[in-house]
Design a protein around this motif. Structure first.
Motif, PDB file in Angstrom:
ATOM      1  N   TYR A 131     -16.519 -26.486  23.199  1.00  0.00           N
ATOM      2  CA  TYR A 131     -16.541 -25.536  22.076  1.00  0.00           C
ATOM      3  C   TYR A 131     -15.242 -25.638  21.286  1.00  0.00           C
ATOM      4  N   SER A 132     -15.255 -26.440  20.228  1.00  0.00           N
ATOM      5  CA  SER A 132     -14.049 -26.645  19.429  1.00  0.00           C
ATOM      6  C   SER A 132     -13.670 -25.380  18.659  1.00  0.00           C
ATOM      7  N   ILE A 133     -12.396 -25.064  18.684  1.00  0.00           N
ATOM      8  CA  ILE A 133     -11.885 -23.891  17.964  1.00  0.00           C
ATOM      9  C   ILE A 133     -11.744 -24.240  16.486  1.00  0.00           C
ATOM     10  N   THR A 134     -12.442 -23.507  15.620  1.00  0.00           N
ATOM     11  CA  THR A 134     -12.342 -23.719  14.177  1.00  0.00           C
ATOM     12  C   THR A 134     -12.154 -22.374  13.485  1.00  0.00           C
ATOM     13  N   PRO A 135     -11.583 -22.369  12.281  1.00  0.00           N
ATOM     14  CA  PRO A 135     -11.410 -21.105  11.549  1.00  0.00           C
ATOM     15  C   PRO A 135     -12.731 -20.376  11.327  1.00  0.00           C
ATOM     16  N   ALA A 136     -13.781 -21.116  10.982  1.00  0.00           N
ATOM     17  CA  ALA A 136     -15.076 -20.485  10.711  1.00  0.00           C
ATOM     18  C   ALA A 136     -15.632 -19.808  11.956  1.00  0.00           C
ATOM     19  N   ARG A 137     -15.531 -20.466  13.085  1.00  0.00           N
ATOM     20  CA  ARG A 137     -16.025 -19.876  14.330  1.00  0.00           C
ATOM     21  C   ARG A 137     -15.164 -18.695  14.767  1.00  0.00           C
ATOM     22  N   SER A 138     -13.865 -18.796  14.499  1.00  0.00           N
ATOM     23  CA  SER A 138     -12.951 -17.731  14.911  1.00  0.00           C
ATOM     24  C   SER A 138     -13.165 -16.440  14.133  1.00  0.00           C
ATOM     25  N   GLU A 139     -13.891 -16.510  13.024  1.00  0.00           N
ATOM     26  CA  GLU A 139     -14.244 -15.299  12.295  1.00  0.00           C
ATOM     27  C   GLU A 139     -15.356 -14.526  13.015  1.00  0.00           C
ATOM     28  N   LYS A 140     -16.127 -15.228  13.838  1.00  0.00           N
ATOM     29  CA  LYS A 140     -17.280 -14.616  14.504  1.00  0.00           C
ATOM     30  C   LYS A 140     -17.018 -14.291  15.968  1.00  0.00           C
ATOM     31  N   VAL A 141     -16.207 -15.122  16.637  1.00  0.00           N
ATOM     32  CA  VAL A 141     -15.922 -14.927  18.064  1.00  0.00           C
ATOM     33  C   VAL A 141     -14.434 -15.155  18.305  1.00  0.00           C
ATOM     34  N   ASP A 142     -13.963 -14.768  19.477  1.00  0.00           N
ATOM     35  CA  ASP A 142     -12.583 -15.036  19.880  1.00  0.00           C
ATOM     36  C   ASP A 142     -12.550 -16.213  20.838  1.00  0.00           C
ATOM     37  N   PHE A 143     -11.410 -16.900  20.869  1.00  0.00           N
ATOM     38  CA  PHE A 143     -11.247 -18.054  21.741  1.00  0.00           C
ATOM     39  C   PHE A 143     -10.027 -17.897  22.646  1.00  0.00           C
ATOM     40  N   ALA A 144     -10.215 -18.164  23.925  1.00  0.00           N
ATOM     41  CA  ALA A 144      -9.098 -18.358  24.839  1.00  0.00           C
ATOM     42  C   ALA A 144      -8.813 -19.855  24.859  1.00  0.00           C
ATOM     43  N   GLY A 145      -7.566 -20.225  25.166  1.00  0.00           N
ATOM     44  CA  GLY A 145      -7.229 -21.640  25.213  1.00  0.00           C
ATOM     45  C   GLY A 145      -6.330 -22.051  24.066  1.00  0.00           C
ATOM     46  N   PRO A 146      -6.387 -23.346  23.720  1.00  0.00           N
ATOM     47  CA  PRO A 146      -7.315 -24.387  24.175  1.00  0.00           C
ATOM     48  C   PRO A 146      -6.989 -24.893  25.585  1.00  0.00           C
ATOM     49  N   TYR A 147      -7.979 -25.547  26.196  1.00  0.00           N
ATOM     50  CA  TYR A 147      -7.788 -26.095  27.533  1.00  0.00           C
ATOM     51  C   TYR A 147      -8.008 -27.608  27.574  1.00  0.00           C
ATOM     52  N   LEU A 148      -8.414 -28.204  26.441  1.00  0.00           N
ATOM     53  CA  LEU A 148      -8.544 -29.667  26.347  1.00  0.00           C
ATOM     54  C   LEU A 148      -8.459 -30.080  24.889  1.00  0.00           C
ATOM     55  N   LEU A 149      -7.724 -31.156  24.634  1.00  0.00           N
ATOM     56  CA  LEU A 149      -7.653 -31.731  23.290  1.00  0.00           C
ATOM     57  C   LEU A 149      -8.426 -33.045  23.302  1.00  0.00           C
ATOM     58  N   ALA A 150      -9.543 -33.056  22.585  1.00  0.00           N
ATOM     59  CA  ALA A 150     -10.365 -34.257  22.471  1.00  0.00           C
ATOM     60  C   ALA A 150     -10.269 -34.773  21.041  1.00  0.00           C
ATOM     61  N   HIS A 151     -10.872 -35.920  20.795  1.00  0.00           N
ATOM     62  CA  HIS A 151     -10.878 -36.508  19.457  1.00  0.00           C
ATOM     63  C   HIS A 151     -12.288 -36.979  19.121  1.00  0.00           C
ATOM     64  N   GLN A 152     -12.664 -36.824  17.876  1.00  0.00           N
ATOM     65  CA  GLN A 152     -13.982 -37.300  17.473  1.00  0.00           C
ATOM     66  C   GLN A 152     -14.017 -38.821  17.470  1.00  0.00           C
TER      67      GLN A 152
END
Length: 273
Positions: free
Chosen positions: A102-123
């Motif tokens: 579940y990537s943390i993004t500004p748009a998603r952060s408007e709807k839900v809260d995020f703990a973490g991050p716990y992993l940095l991945a790359h596309q």
């Protein structure tokens, strides 16, 4: 009569005492259920196996976090959290938290809260092992590109990297993988951690390869309902997971077979843009 009154009172006190003990979450033995959203179709990340078990990095992380919150593995009710459904699941209270690539993004952060991050991945992209036509991200133009509905990966390619790619969005990564194997799809794009999990599966050995493109930074967070006090508690659990070596153990266990070159554990609250 007096003796009976004392006996009843003592019995009531004993019942209350036992009830309080049973409700205690100390040591994580309360037996109180907790519902956790994960992916069911991502080998190495979150996978429901044919025998009904759950495996993957996110599963290990979620199990560790749940234990720190006072729940044993048997207390966890696993619920599938498809990319397009994650915010809805949290907003409706269908799950307590979500650990599902579940990537943390500004748009998603408007709807839900995020703990973490716990992993940095790359596309990145996954392509067929014998395909030499995709050597750089721009080569995806005019190619049939697959990702899942609700994923940030596909839109990132369309808007920033290869606007002429023929984007096809499916319900799950396994569907994209089938299309790739059957040459209906030219490339599957998502996070390198997810792609590495697929490429490492025995049945796909030698069939696919990673493009090696770091097209974005994906900061994996654990989603909770907006305003939930679980965010702080989960952050504490994640910090402990890194400090006691469990994070390294989970990475090696789930990504090691694919020779996945992971980034170091990210710091809580630090989002790499």
């Amino acid at each position: 009569m007096m003796l009976r009154k004392v006996t009843v009172a003592a019995s009531a006190a004993l019942v209350l005492s036992l009830t309080a003990a049973g409700c205690s979450s100390g040591g994580g033995t309360s037996g109180k259920k907790i519902t956790v959203g994960i992916k069911f179709d991502q080998p190495g990340i979150g996978l429901k196996t044919p025998d009904g078990k759950y495996t993957g990095f996110d599963v290990d992380v979620a199990t560790y976090v749940a234990k720190q919150l006072g729940h044993q593995p048997g207390d966890i009710v696993w619920k599938e959290a498809k990319s397009a459904d994650r915010e809805t699941l949290l907003q409706r209270g269908d799950v307590d938290f979500i650990a599902a690539s579940y990537s943390i993004t500004p748009a998603r952060s408007e709807k839900v809260d995020f703990a973490g991050p716990y992993l940095l991945a790359h596309q990145d992209v996954l392509i067929r092992a014998d395909d030499d036509s995709i050597r750089k991200p721009e080569d995806l133009n005019s190619k049939k590109l697959c990702s899942v509905t609700g994923s940030t990966s596909a839109q990132n390619v369309k808007t920033r990297i290869a606007p002429n790619a023929q984007l096809q969005e499916y319900g799950g990564y396994s569907e994209c993988l089938t299309g790739l194997e059957n040459k209906v799809i030219d490339a599957l794009t998502t996070d390198d951690s997810i792609l590495a999990g697929y490429a490492a599966q025995a049945e796909f050995k030698g069939k696919f390869k990673l493009g090696g493109f770091k097209m974005s930074n994906e900061n994996y967070g654990i989603g909770v309902m907006k305003g939930s006090d679980l965010k702080a508690k989960i952050n504490t659990a994640l910090e402990k997971m890194v400090q006691d070596g469990s994070w390294d153990e989970f990475v090696k266990k789930n990504f090691g077979p694919a020779n996945y070159h992971n980034e170091p554990a990210p710091k809580i609250g630090v989002i790499v843009s």
